[in-house]
Design an enzyme around this catalytic site. Structure first.
Site, PDB file in Angstrom:
ATOM      1  N   GLY A 303       0.820  -1.206   0.000  1.00  0.00           N
ATOM      2  CA  GLY A 303       0.000   0.000   0.000  1.00  0.00           C
ATOM      3  C   GLY A 303       0.853   1.256   0.000  1.00  0.00           C
ATOM      4  O   GLY A 303       1.962   1.290  -0.550  1.00  0.00           O
ATOM      5  N   SER A 304       0.365   2.292   0.662  1.00  0.00           N
ATOM      6  CA  SER A 304       0.970   3.628   0.525  1.00  0.00           C
ATOM      7  C   SER A 304       2.347   3.780   1.148  1.00  0.00           C
ATOM      8  O   SER A 304       3.042   4.762   0.864  1.00  0.00           O
ATOM      9  CB  SER A 304       0.030   4.683   1.112  1.00  0.00           C
ATOM     10  OG  SER A 304      -1.145   4.778   0.328  1.00  0.00           O
ATOM     11  N   THR A 305       2.792   2.855   2.008  1.00  0.00           N
ATOM     12  CA  THR A 305       4.176   2.952   2.473  1.00  0.00           C
ATOM     13  C   THR A 305       5.137   2.794   1.298  1.00  0.00           C
ATOM     14  O   THR A 305       6.270   3.287   1.338  1.00  0.00           O
ATOM     15  CB  THR A 305       4.491   1.867   3.540  1.00  0.00           C
ATOM     16  OG1 THR A 305       4.112   0.589   3.035  1.00  0.00           O
ATOM     17  CG2 THR A 305       3.759   2.144   4.839  1.00  0.00           C
ATOM     18  N   LYS A 307       4.914   4.318  -1.365  1.00  0.00           N
ATOM     19  CA  LYS A 307       5.092   5.632  -1.994  1.00  0.00           C
ATOM     20  C   LYS A 307       6.448   6.235  -1.647  1.00  0.00           C
ATOM     21  O   LYS A 307       6.950   7.105  -2.375  1.00  0.00           O
ATOM     22  CB  LYS A 307       3.950   6.559  -1.583  1.00  0.00           C
ATOM     23  CG  LYS A 307       2.606   6.144  -2.190  1.00  0.00           C
ATOM     24  CD  LYS A 307       1.442   6.936  -1.620  1.00  0.00           C
ATOM     25  CE  LYS A 307       0.117   6.473  -2.260  1.00  0.00           C
ATOM     26  NZ  LYS A 307      -1.071   7.104  -1.657  1.00  0.00           N
TER      27      LYS A 307
END
Length: 574
Positions: A303-305, A307
């Site tokens: 997920g967004s980690t 990014k």
């Protein structure tokens, strides 16, 4: 005359044949007595010697401060020698009662005609002493060692455990078996041809050699506190499981690795309370799941980690600047797909830094498309994501990734914010550490040194493995500042601690199949942001109720940092 001559010839032939046979026998006897004497001497000794093994004390495992995490407990092995038993019925009754075994099971072993038959191993010393005091003819009680873990569940899936033969089965116990195992000793006794030990002849002993002590990077206090936090959030959120990793991002040393629920290392073959199996096969499968270290054995969509990794690649490649502006209407159309942002109404106009702070999916899709699939995959390779981390535990899983030719714009868009591929938690922790420590790849590891347990001298030191540069120092410094702003101003504000500069990134990813509406909430943080000394990661699997990483995972890391940073000597700034 002819008959006499014929008879003489016959006698001569017989005499010569007998002479040849006698000479052959003499030659063979000389060969056996002189040239092959050692072999037959050994055979004779084996026939009249009985050998009993003395288990070596396995080397201890200690934490970074010398606290013992795995040691040994004296236990006994009870055996019978058939030829020396005088009263079989008395032996059967005594052993079945004292050892709490079925009488039929003991009888089978006692009545078996063999040089020695083992009745039971890993018998408590008190029980062994009790049997020894009975003075039962033909019953032998030998002391050996059983692995003992004083803190039971602490780091169970990292330390691992040993089997009945004192050999490592999982975890560090099996990884460093060669250093820990030691060398067993022997008790040699002399017997007659019937196998009865001869009185008046002293037993020969070859003393065992103890194994070496393994010092690891885990800190008992940090591990204990992290486990308590994992248990607390799992109960509060009724989650399936929780993983927490704390490590030094500069050298890869792991301070804590939690996979809650853990299991009791002193009873590793007991299923958790309330869990039962209908067959041995099912029980083994349940045990394998119980022993599984999810931090290294299991993959997930980060997920967004992720990014953090997309940002680093795009900054390094120069396809985005900090003051680039974007517009987020709440979605981005890629080919024929409308891919949503987590904020339905959108974030409107924002800079790249604000896009990271807001964890805005359209911003990352845009910069990822600028980078392109080929270069994106190149950075996967460059950052070490397509290789295993090399963590010193068995069974590490690798990244599950699309082939380059299968990556279209939709796949690339979703990959930029950490979906449609899978990595292990330890891979994420290692890669983020490498991107914020100045840009050099680190290998996460536990082993620090091997010490001679008897003399206390260091035999081997395991060097910290900082590898090749994966991004420039400039990009690494930029990421430190951006991620610090995520905590101080953006979606990671629940990880903020007054007096500390903390960087980090939240994530909430949906598991497959998407229709199941199950989520993984996570947060990766580090401190101090400008000179990272500790990195913390929390992953919560399928939490109930509120499931956003910034809401439930970030506070876990904040509470851990609140205790751990002062403990590590990292002081608050005015």
């Amino acid at each position: 005359m002819k008959n006499k001559t014929y008879n003489k010839k016959k006698i001569l032939i017989v005499f010569l044949a007998a002479t040849v046979m006698i000479l052959g026998l003499i030659g063979r006897l000389c060969y056996l007595m002189i040239l092959d004497a050692e072999y037959y001497q050994k055979k004779a000794e084996d026939l009249h010697e009985r050998e009993r093994e003395i288990k070596a004390a396995r080397g201890e495992i200690v934490d970074r401060n010398g606290k013992v995490l795995a040691t040994n407990k004296t236990v006994c092995t009870v055996s019978v020698i058939h030829s020396q038993i005088e009263d079989p019925e008395a032996v059967i009754r005594a052993l079945s009662s004292t050892l709490e075994l079925e009488e039929s099971e003991v009888r089978k072993k006692v009545e078996k005609v063999s040089s020695m038959e083992r009745i039971k191993t890993n018998v408590e010393k008190e029980t062994g002493d009790k049997i020894r005091e009975m003075n039962l003819a033909g019953v032998k009680v030998d002391e050996d060692f059983k692995r003992y873990y004083p803190y039971e569940e602490l780091a169970s899936k990292v330390l691992g455990f040993t089997g009945g033969d004192n050999q490592g089965i999982i975890g560090l116990e099996v990884k460093y078996e060669d250093y820990l195992k030691g060398e067993n000793g022997k008790i040699l006794s002399t017997t007659d041809a019937r196998g009865v030990e001869l009185e008046g002849i002293a037993e020969d002993r070859i003393e065992p050699s103890a194994g070496n002590t393994l010092q690891i990077s885990i800190d008992y206090n940090i591990q204990k506190y992290a486990q308590q936090m994992a248990q607390k959030v799992m109960e509060e959120k009724q989650a399936d499981k929780v993983a927490i990793i704390l490590m030094n991002p500069q050298n890869g040393e792991i301070y804590a690795m939690v996979n809650w629920p853990e299991f009791n290392l002193n009873e590793p073959f007991e299923l958790p309370e309330g869990v039962s199996a209908s067959s041995e096969e099912e029980k083994q499968e349940l045990l394998n799941q119980m022993w599984r270290n999810g931090c290294i054995n299991d993959t997930y969509e980060p997920g967004s980690t992720f990014k953090i990794i997309t940002s680093s690649a795009c900054l390094e490649e120069g396809v985005v600047d900090l003051d680039d502006t974007f517009v987020c209407p709440g979605y981005k159309i890629v080919e024929d797909r409308r891919i949503r942002c987590h904020k339905v109404g959108g974030h409107g106009a924002e800079t790249f830094v604000e896009g990271v702070q807001n964890s805005c999916n359209p911003v990352f899709m845009e910069i990822g498309l600028r980078l392109g699939a080929e270069r994106f995959c190149d950075y996967f390779e460059q950052f070490g994501l397509m290789e295993k981390t090399g963590v010193d535990l068995p069974g590490e899983a690798g990244t599950i990734m699309h082939r380059l030719e299968d990556i279209g714009e939709v796949e690339l868009a979703t990959m930029t914010f950490g979906q449609s591929f899978q990595v292990t938690p330890v891979q994420m922790a290692a890669t983020v550490s490498s991107l914020i420590n100045g840009g050099k790849r680190v290998t996460p590891h536990f082993a620090v040194s091997v010490q001679d347990g008897e003399r206390g001298r260091t035999i081997k030191t395991f060097s910290d493995k900082q590898g090749k540069r994966i991004v420039s120092e400039k990009t690494s410094k930029t990421m430190q500042k951006i991620l610090e702003s995520v905590v101080s101003e953006g979606s990671g504000k629940n990880a903020y601690i007054e007096g500390y500069s903390i960087g980090g990134k939240t994530a909430t990813s949906q598991t497959l199949p998407r229709s199941a509406n199950k989520y993984i909430s996570s947060f990766i943080g580090f401190a101090p942001a400008e000179d990272p000394q500790v990195l913390g990661m929390c992953v919560i699997y399928d939490p109930q109720g509120i499931y956003y990483g910034g809401t439930i995972a970030a506070p876990v890391v904040r509470e851990i940092f609140d205790d751990v940073l002062p403990y590590l000597g990292i002081e608050k700034e005015e």
